[in-house]
Design an enzyme around this catalytic site. Structure first.
Site, PDB file in Angstrom:
ATOM      1  CD  GLU A   1       4.200   0.382   6.829  1.00 32.83           C
ATOM      2  OE1 GLU A   1       5.179   0.618   7.391  1.00 32.83           O
ATOM      3  OE2 GLU A   1       3.854   1.307   5.928  1.00 32.83           O
TER       4      GLU A   1
ATOM      5  CG  ASP B   1      -0.210  -0.092   2.609  1.00 33.59           C
ATOM      6  OD1 ASP B   1       0.738  -0.758   2.816  1.00 33.59           O
ATOM      7  OD2 ASP B   1      -0.747   0.731   3.383  1.00 33.59           O
TER       8      ASP B   1
END
Length: 381
Positions: free
Chosen positions: A144, A83
Site C-alpha cells: 500500500e 506493509d
C-alpha cells in the site's frame, strides 16, 4: 461493550504485530503469522491471491472469510494493509502507560497494524461470546505504501461482500467519505551537453529550461478541491558539464475529475510552451530542447453519499457506542480509493495512529479500544 474488550490482550496483539518486520514488498512473515492467527479463530477461508507476480512482494494479498451464522444480517468487509514504510525493520515497541512508541530509530507500525490488531480482537470477542453475525471478510493488502499496488492487483472476484471499511487513518472517531483522485506524471527535458567552461554556448541546460517552466507552473493548493506538487527533480552529471537531461516527477490531486484533467493539462501545456519557445543564448546554437511527458492515473476519487449503506452502518454503530463520529473528506489516497473504483463502496475509519511515517509515531491504547468497539458493532450489524 468496551468492558468485554481485553485491553492487555489487545495491547499484546498490537505489540507482536509491530515487532514483525514488514516493509513494503517484504510482508511474507506477517502474512504467515496472520494466516495462523485467523486459522485459530476458525476462519472458513484463508486465501492468498497471486498479486505478488505484479507487486514484487514476498506474498500476495490475504482474503479471510468468516461465514454468516445469521442469514438476516448483511455482510461487510474490513481492510488493512500489512506493509509499513521504512525504517521498519526490527521494531521494538516501548509502552509508557497507555502510549505505544518505538525505541526511536524505527517507525512504530501502527500504520496499519493498529487496524489489524482491532480486527483480531473484534473476531476474538465474536468467537468467545458466540455472537450472531453476517458474512465478515477481511482484506489484508501488500504494498500500500508504494502505490497501493496490492489493492490494484487484488483478486476481486473472490470477494462476496459488497461494501466495507478501510481501517487506515490518523485521529479517532473519524470516518472519511471522500478523498481525491490523483494523476502522476514524469517530465523529461533533453537539452544538449557541452563543456561548461570551454564552450557552454554549444549546450542547452535542461535544468535551466526546467526552471523556467517550473517558475510558471501553479503548484500547491490550486482550489478547495485540488493540489499539485513537483516532488522529485533529477538532472546533470557534473558541475563542468552543461546538463543534457533533467527528469521531474510530480502529481495532481482533485476531488473533481474535471478539475483533475484541467490542471494536469495546464502543467503539460506550460512545459510544452516553454520548450517550444526556448531561445538559446547563442544564435549560432540551433539545437532545440526536447520534451517527453508521461502521465498516468494513480487512483480514482473516493466519494460516498452520506445516506449510503456503508455510511449509515457506521453512523448507527457510532450511536450505539456513544461516539460523536466526524464525517470528513481528506486529501490523501488509500486502498479505499481503489476498492471504490472497483465498485465496492468503502469508507475509511481512523484508528488513532499519530505521527505516522516518522520515528515519532505513537498510538494510544484507549483509541485502539475505541476502534475495536466501533468495528465490533459494525460487524454484528
Amino acid at each position: 461493550m468496551s468492558e468485554y474488550i481485553q485491553r492487555e490482550r489487545l495491547a499484546t496483539t498490537f505489540t507482536s504485530l509491530c515487532e514483525i518486520s514488514s516493509p513494503s514488498r517484504r510482508e511474507g512473515n506477517i502474512a504467515k503469522h496472520l494466516k495462523n492467527v485467523f486459522a485459530e479463530l476458525g476462519a472458513d477461508l484463508i486465501l492468498e491471491d497471486n498479486s505478488s507476480k505484479e507487486t514484487g512482494s514476498e506474498c500476495g494479498n490475504l482474503i479471510i472469510r468468516f461465514n454468516s451464522n445469521h442469514d438476516d444480517l448483511e455482510g461487510v468487509f474490513f481492510a488493512c494493509h500489512m506493509d509499513t514504510v521504512e525504517p521498519g525493520d526490527d521494531v521494538q515497541v516501548d509502552r509508557t502507560g497507555d502510549i505505544f512508541t518505538s525505541r526511536g530509530d524505527t517507525i512504530l507500525g501502527s500504520d496499519d497494524k493498529s487496524g489489524i490488531a482491532a480486527i483480531i480482537e473484534m473476531l476474538t470477542l465474536i468467537k468467545e461470546q458466540q455472537i450472531k453475525h453476517g458474512l465478515i471478510e477481511i482484506i489484508l493488502t501488500t504494498c500500500e505504501e508504494v502505490g497501493l499496488l496490492g489493492a490494484k492487483n487484488l483478486d476481486y472476484k473472490q470477494l462476496h461482500t459488497t461494501y466495507g471499511y478501510a481501517l487506515d487513518s490518523s485521529s479517532i472517531d473519524t470516518v472519511i467519505y471522500g478523498a481525491p483522485a490523483a494523476n502522476k506524471f514524469s517530465i523529461e527535458i533533453t537539452g544538449a551537453a557541452a563543456h561548461a567552461g570551454l564552450n557552454p554556448e554549444k549546450g542547452i541546460s535542461a535544468i535551466q529550461v526546467a526552471a523556467k517552466a517550473i517558475n510558471e507552473t501553479k503548484l500547491g493548493r490550486l482550489d478547495e478541491e485540488s493540489t499539485a506538487n513537483l516532488g522529485i527533480i533529477h538532472g546533470g552529471v557534473a558541475t563542468n558539464i552543461v546538463p543534457e537531461q533533467v527528469i521531474i516527477k510530480g502529481e495532481v490531486r482533485s476531488h473533481s475529475a474535471e478539475k483533475l484533467s484541467i490542471y494536469t493539462t495546464e502543467i503539460e501545456n506550460v512545459f510544452k510552451k516553454t520548450v517550444e519557445e526556448w531561445c538559446n543564448p547563442s544564435p549560432e546554437n540551433t539545437i532545440r530542447p526536447q520534451l517527453n511527458i508521461t502521465t498516468k492515473a494513480e487512483y480514482p476519487a473516493l466519494r460516498l453519499s452520506l445516506d449510503s449503506a456503508v455510511i449509515e452502518r457506521v453512523r448507527k454503530a457510532g450511536e450505539k457506542t456513544g461516539k460523536n463520529l466526524q464525517f470528513l473528506t481528506a486529501g490523501g489516497g488509500s486502498d479505499a480509493n481503489i476498492f471504490n473504483g472497483y465498485g465496492l463502496p468503502t469508507a475509511i475509519v481512523a484508528t488513532g495512529m499519530q505521527n505516522v511515517h516518522t520515528t515519532d509515531e505513537q498510538l494510544d491504547l484507549n483509541h485502539l479500544v475505541s476502534l475495536t468497539e466501533l468495528i465490533y458493532v459494525i460487524a454484528i450489524g
